[in-house]
Every structure is written in structure tokens, then in C-alpha cells.
Design an enzyme around this catalytic site. Sequence first.
Site, PDB file in Angstrom:
ATOM      1  N   ASP A 170       0.684  -1.083   0.076  1.00 50.64           N
ATOM      2  CA  ASP A 170      -0.044  -0.103  -0.025  1.00 50.64           C
ATOM      3  C   ASP A 170       0.864   1.200   0.188  1.00 50.64           C
ATOM      4  OD1 ASP A 170       1.059  -0.462   2.567  1.00 50.64           O
ATOM      5  OD2 ASP A 170      -1.019  -0.897   3.316  1.00 50.64           O
TER       6      ASP A 170
ATOM      7  N   HIS B 261      -7.710  -4.246  10.002  1.00 50.84           N
ATOM      8  CA  HIS B 261      -7.300  -4.169   8.484  1.00 50.84           C
ATOM      9  C   HIS B 261      -6.049  -4.838   8.064  1.00 50.84           C
ATOM     10  CE1 HIS B 261      -4.797  -0.416   9.787  1.00 50.84           C
ATOM     11  NE2 HIS B 261      -4.116  -1.213   9.111  1.00 50.84           N
TER      12      HIS B 261
ATOM     13  N   ASP C 207      -7.671  -2.155  14.233  1.00 49.21           N
ATOM     14  CA  ASP C 207      -9.142  -2.391  13.666  1.00 49.21           C
ATOM     15  C   ASP C 207      -9.192  -3.441  12.790  1.00 49.21           C
ATOM     16  OD1 ASP C 207      -7.894  -1.687  11.340  1.00 49.21           O
ATOM     17  OD2 ASP C 207      -9.270   0.313  11.112  1.00 49.21           O
TER      18      ASP C 207
HETATM   19  C1  F6R Z   1       1.340  -1.569   5.986  1.00 50.11           C
HETATM   20  C2  F6R Z   1       0.109  -2.404   6.025  1.00 50.11           C
HETATM   21  C3  F6R Z   1      -0.723  -2.213   7.369  1.00 50.11           C
HETATM   22  C4  F6R Z   1       0.069  -2.601   8.700  1.00 50.11           C
HETATM   23  C5  F6R Z   1      -0.796  -2.390   9.950  1.00 50.11           C
HETATM   24  C6  F6R Z   1       0.156  -2.558  11.157  1.00 50.11           C
HETATM   25  O1  F6R Z   1       1.978  -1.734   4.740  1.00 50.11           O
HETATM   26  O2  F6R Z   1      -0.396  -2.834   5.159  1.00 50.11           O
HETATM   27  O3  F6R Z   1      -1.723  -3.432   7.241  1.00 50.11           O
HETATM   28  O4  F6R Z   1       0.417  -3.771   8.562  1.00 50.11           O
HETATM   29  O5  F6R Z   1      -1.315  -1.057  10.078  1.00 50.11           O
HETATM   30  O6  F6R Z   1       0.818  -1.579  11.382  1.00 50.11           O
HETATM   31  P1  F6R Z   1       2.173  -1.787  12.206  1.00 50.11           P
HETATM   32  O7  F6R Z   1       2.971  -2.966  11.815  1.00 50.11           O
HETATM   33  O8  F6R Z   1       3.020  -0.434  12.225  1.00 50.11           O
HETATM   34  O9  F6R Z   1       1.424  -2.267  13.426  1.00 50.11           O
END
Ligand code: F6R
Length: 259
Positions: free
Chosen positions: A66, A137, A135
Site C-alpha cells: 500500500d 485491517h 481495527d
Molecule cells: C502496512 C500495512 C498495514 C500494517 C498495519 C499494522 O503496509 O499494510 O496493514 O501492517 O497497519 O501496522 P504496524 O505494523 O505499524 O503496527
Amino acid sequence: MAEIVIVHDEAAAGALVADEIVRLIGADPATVLGLATGSTPLPVYEALRPRLHGVDVSRVRGFALDEYVGIDPAHPESYRSVIAREVVEPLGLDPSRIRTPDGSADGIERHGEEYEAAIAEAGGIDLQILGIGTDGHIGFNEPGSSFASRTRVKTLTEQTRRDNARFFDSIDDVPMHCITQGLGTILRARHLVLLAFGEGKAAAVAAAVEGPLTASLPGSAIQLHPHATVIVDESAASHLARADYYRYTYANKPDWQGI
Ligand code: F6R
């Protein structure tokens, strides 16, 4: 269901995934990696560094999950910059073989399709590294995302913007929009490896792995994948109802099976 591996710490998780990536590159030097950003995958990239010494990575390809929309690509927190800094440079990958979705506003409506075409042209993603948001995602597929979705523009939830404010001067600087591989895109990768560390991820991990399959918790999409591995530390595993079974299964895993 996904295989759940509960490890002692982030370094152990990083080592497990890095070993598998090195094995893949040994078997196919043109391996295609799906690269996550954020804090979670950093132990994997760190563990890869010494392991890739002497390994020919000149043909390895990579696709980031992303990117923020409207951010200056040169901004240190654009995912293009993060991937260059944390992955491409330290691992000696060929920058021309590593792509990030184009988050520039100009022509944004076409970028998703172009990205999908580039992944297909590379032969698809062999191993997709994933983190998970508080959340639920994965990628930036926020709650409500279709399981069939492809790379497209999404609006970040307030919760995600708050979570990611730590990378910026303030929450006001966190972009509102992103372009992300869809859940349908992620599900086409040949192997999904989702990592999560810390108590803050425990509820999302339990919902993704043991909860119902629902677009309201996008991480639950991994239950549809035939080869998904979830690697968590004890804190991120703390809400799992069947943690003891996962420990028992992993302890008794046949040696010939990798992750
Ligand atoms: C990043 C991504 C997100 C992160 C998620 C967790 O490329 O796709 O899904 O993996 O927001 O973020 P962190 O690892 O910073 O807790």
C-alpha cells in the site's frame, strides 16, 4: 485454517520468516515478495540482512502492499521511501524490480489496475508479508472492504490515522486516503505470512483467526487462504481461545514441513 505459531519474541518471528524467504530465493532466484510496511515486518527485514550475504538477489521482485495518497514520494514516511530505506537498500535488492503503488493524485483512478497488471506480469506474489491494524485491517483494507477487492483507493479510518500518527509530526499530517492491494489481491498470493506483536494486536488477531469470516474484520479473509501462517508473540496471542492447541501442534510439527 491458518497455522498459528506463537513465538517468544519479534526476533524469533523475524528469523522464521527470513529463513523461509531465503529458502524460496534459493529455489527460485526470481521470487516475488509482497512487502508490508509499518513496524511489524521490521524484524523480518533485519533477520534477512545477514542471511542474504552471498545470496544472488538480483532477480528478486517485490510489491508493496500500500501507499498513502497525495504524499510526496520523497517524504520519509511515504511507503516508497520506507521500502527503499528498510528493504531495498539494506538487502541490496534491485530498486527497478521493487514497486510501490503510485499514490500521486494524478491518474489515481488508473493506478490500481496498473498495479494489478504488474503483479500478474511478474507471475503473482510468492510470499506476502502482512501486519494487522488494531481495527483488523490488512494492507489498508479497512473494515467493510470486500473480500473480492483489488488494488484501489480507500479512506483510512480515524483509528488507523491515530495509530499511524506516531510516524508523523501530528495526526493532521497523516494522509486521509491510501491506495492498497485489495483483499482479493492479497488472497491470490501463494503464501500469506501475517505477523503481530504486542497486546494492542491481541483482539484483532483473535478475531481474524478464530472469529467469523466477515468484511467487518478484513483480517479474517486469511481464513479463506489455503496456505496462511500467523506468527505472533505471547502478548498478541493472549486473546486466542485455542493457544494451547496451536503450541501443541507446532511442537509436534513434522520436520519436513516449513512454515
Ligand atoms: C502496512 C500495512 C498495514 C500494517 C498495519 C499494522 O503496509 O499494510 O496493514 O501492517 O497497519 O501496522 P504496524 O505494523 O505499524 O503496527
